[in-house]
Design an enzyme around this catalytic site. Structure first.
Site, PDB file in Angstrom:
ATOM      1  N   HIS A 229       0.813  -1.217   0.000  1.00 31.07           N
ATOM      2  CA  HIS A 229       0.000   0.000   0.000  1.00 31.07           C
ATOM      3  C   HIS A 229       0.847   1.268   0.000  1.00 31.07           C
ATOM      4  CE1 HIS A 229      -2.612   3.115   1.877  1.00 31.07           C
ATOM      5  NE2 HIS A 229      -3.519   2.584   1.111  1.00 31.07           N
ATOM      6  N   GLU A 269      -4.200  -4.491   9.160  1.00 30.73           N
ATOM      7  CA  GLU A 269      -4.450  -3.455   8.151  1.00 30.73           C
ATOM      8  C   GLU A 269      -3.436  -2.315   8.204  1.00 30.73           C
ATOM      9  OE1 GLU A 269      -8.510  -2.373   7.216  1.00 30.73           O
ATOM     10  OE2 GLU A 269      -9.220  -3.813   8.708  1.00 30.73           O
ATOM     11  N   HIS A 271      -1.340   0.653   6.893  1.00 29.61           N
ATOM     12  CA  HIS A 271      -1.492   1.585   5.780  1.00 29.61           C
ATOM     13  C   HIS A 271      -0.252   2.468   5.656  1.00 29.61           C
ATOM     14  CE1 HIS A 271      -5.472   0.447   4.478  1.00 29.61           C
ATOM     15  NE2 HIS A 271      -5.918   0.509   5.724  1.00 29.61           N
ATOM     16  N   GLU A 285      -4.724   0.174  11.028  1.00 31.47           N
ATOM     17  CA  GLU A 285      -6.089   0.693  11.121  1.00 31.47           C
ATOM     18  C   GLU A 285      -6.870   0.063  12.269  1.00 31.47           C
ATOM     19  OE1 GLU A 285      -9.744   1.939   8.166  1.00 31.47           O
ATOM     20  OE2 GLU A 285      -7.864   1.231   7.322  1.00 31.47           O
TER      21      GLU A 285
END
Length: 296
Positions: A229, A269, A271, A285
């Site tokens: 990401h 998660e 990021h 997250e």
């Protein structure tokens, strides 16, 4: 909050509840780590000394954050369709792009003393001066996402739905460089220590490199579903990136050697990622910040 999980070179610090959504982060001029809470509509500061977290309410959907040339932090408000600014002492203001409902996402300090940002929903790139004057230019392709300043004095951005990397001069002239892999869906981009730009291919599970004259090299990850990401240059001369799909943080050398570090949960998660205090930090997250020691 000072709770943390210690797993070798990776330590995780709880900074919010799981619903707040730490998303992106940047080191501030005060030496603290600042990060967005995308679902809490807030920007937070983690003290470099005692780890205390201070939360500042801002506009709707703060997403990517970057240090500005004026000693403030600047960030995109994706759902409010505005550009936010917050000083180290918490003074907040925001500015509207010229095109409404633009979905601002990426933001970076430009080579010209202004902040540059992407308007992903309307295929435009914007520029805002430190006193709030806004101009806009057409992006060189569809859905401009992350943006960074290149070593050539131009702005470089990923064109997520154009399957390309874009280059934009400060006077608005754009060029798109198509990627060799179909469906790569690039997101993160950063200037590397080797004079090239490095980017993530979230759709193809690859890390890409593009020279300032447009030559592209792609490096496949061992897990095609890793969904890389964000990416940043580390203090060790390598590039570091988050693997959103696998709950890991990866490292790639400029000659393409890849290693990775597991986080506490595969569904954490990760990021945004940034260098801070000699280490790499990423926003999870699920409510934490992870610190990854740079190995000698």
């Amino acid at each position: 909050m000072n709770e943390f999980i210690d797993a070798g070179p990776v330590r995780e610090f709880t900074v919010s509840d799981a619903e707040a959504g730490p998303y992106a982060l940047a080191e501030g001029p005060d030496g603290a780590l600042w990060f967005t809470l995308v679902h809490r509509d807030a920007v937070a500061r983690r003290d470099p000394g005692d780890g205390r977290v201070t939360v500042h309410p801002v506009g709707d959907g703060p997403t990517v954050i970057a240090r500005g040339p004026d000693g403030a932090l600047w960030f995109t408000e994706y759902r409010a369709h505005r550009i936010g600014r917050i000083t180290a002492d918490g003074d907040y203001s925001s500015f509207a792009p010229l095109t409404p409902e633009g979905g601002p996402f990426g933001i970076t300090a430009g080579p010209d003393g202004a902040m540059w940002f992407t308007l992903s929903s309307v295929d435009r790139v914007g520029r805002v001066t430190v006193d709030g004057r806004v101009t806009e230019y057409p992006a060189p392709g569809a859905f401009p996402s992350a943006i960074t300043t290149g070593p050539d004095g131009a702005l470089w951005c990923t064109l997520n739905q154009h399957n390309a990397v874009g280059r934009l001069t400060t006077d608005g002239h754009g060029t798109a460089y198509p990627l060799p892999t179909e469906g790569a869906a690039p997101v993160g981009i950063t200037a590397g220590p080797d004079g090239a730009l490095w980017f993530t291919e979230i759709g193809a599970g690859r890390i890409g490199r593009i020279t300032v004259d447009g030559a592209i090299t792609e490096y496949p990850l061992s897990d095609p579903a890793a969904r890389p990401h964000a990416v940043t240059a580390g203090p060790d001369g390598a590039l570091w990136f988050t693997e959103w799909g696998s709950g890991r943080v990866g490292r790639i050398t400029v000659d393409g050697h890849v290693t990775s570090y597991a986080l506490s949960r595969t569904d954490s998660e990760p990021h945004g990622i940034a260098e801070h205090d000699g280490a790499l930090w990423c926003a999870l997250e699920t409510g934490s910040l992870a610190r990854i020691e740079v190995q000698p």
